[in-house]
Design an enzyme around this catalytic site. Sequence first.
Site, short mmCIF file in Angstrom:
data_model
loop_
_atom_site.label_atom_id
_atom_site.label_comp_id
_atom_site.label_asym_id
_atom_site.label_seq_id
_atom_site.Cartn_x
_atom_site.Cartn_y
_atom_site.Cartn_z
CG ASP A 16 -2.11 0.74 1.26
OD1 ASP A 16 -2.18 1.78 0.19
OD2 ASP A 16 -2.69 1.09 2.05
CG ASP B 229 -3.33 3.87 -3.56
OD1 ASP B 229 -4.36 3.14 -3.94
OD2 ASP B 229 -3.53 4.53 -2.68
CD GLU B 230 -5.31 -0.83 -1.35
OE1 GLU B 230 -5.22 -1.43 -0.30
OE2 GLU B 230 -6.54 -0.05 -1.25
#
Length: 368
Positions: free
Chosen positions: A16, A112-113
């Site tokens: 993350d 983003d993860e």
Amino acid sequence: MEENVIQTRRKIIHIDMDAFYASVEQRDFPEYRGKPLVVGGLPEGRGGVVATASYEARKFGVRSAMPSKQALKLCPEAIFVRPRFAIYKEVSQHIREIFGRYTDLIEPLSLDEAYLDVTEDKMNIGSAIDIAKQIKQAIKDELNLTASAGVSVNKFVAKVASDLQKPDGLTFIGPSAVESFIENLPVEKFYGVGRVTADKMKRMGLHTGADLKRLTEEEIKHHFGKAGTFYYQIVRGIDNREVQPHRETKSVGAEDTFAYDLTTIEEMNAELEKIAVVVNNRLVKNQLKGRTVTLKIKYNDFRQVTRSQSFTYFLDDTDTILSTAQKLLAATDPENSRIRLLGITLSNFTLPEIPAKPTSSQLSLFNL
């Protein structure tokens, strides 16, 4: 002769990025560094929502999915900037390339993860902890950004673990520690448990995973419906979901089950507003726009209905999502209803040749 079957424990990493959009902006623009930065809709606009806040802004209580006007009240010194999705996508692709050096089993959740299954890694490193360290270091060296990682034997624990030592953290929960970790986990930290569900659990005296574990499967299903089976398994460390490399997002939504039945239009509309903000933030985070709004209603007698509205253009703002959901609700004649759950979903992401959103005087909706 019986065949011996040996079940290999999975090695799952959840990566993350730390305050991703804001960190990219602070990296690219030195004047933003060390200052409270909010990426998202501007507070002077209508329906502006926080996509990401820097850690400096988070100290004031600014959070993702929060209306930008509220963020400004909490942090008057905040700097607001609009998202640069083309840049974030470019950075995200570089991060994905780093992941691909170690495994092809990558399940992106957003820009983003992502989950990574490194049970068998391309470099024959063997240690999921070492792989996570190398990925974090590569992101830092090549992109000048930080990421946090959770490492464990299943997706649930890895995701929870990645949030424990942010920013720039790495948390490993080994096989022998999984059950005790979950038993000591506060219910509000359970991935998928929202505020209302957490409040309901606490009123029942359920404050940790260990408290949930005392309930039978039937008891927990009685109180929490289908999600009860998930909770029952999770508190025992059971999560057999595989990392799915080619998952396609077909809808984005949010819903909330209320601690008491909603009986007035004012209450229902107020709850829809909160849900619409969350949905819009998820759209922003996943860089998606949809054409169809679906409202989900569950009544106190467990009867459930859905109503949908399609547009001739893509939606990208909280106001339109909210107003559409409220119109759909009004069309169900809710005055004499007792509503237990409301949800909003956006779908229909990939129809070609859709015109840009018209001005308010040119709105064109399909009939209800």
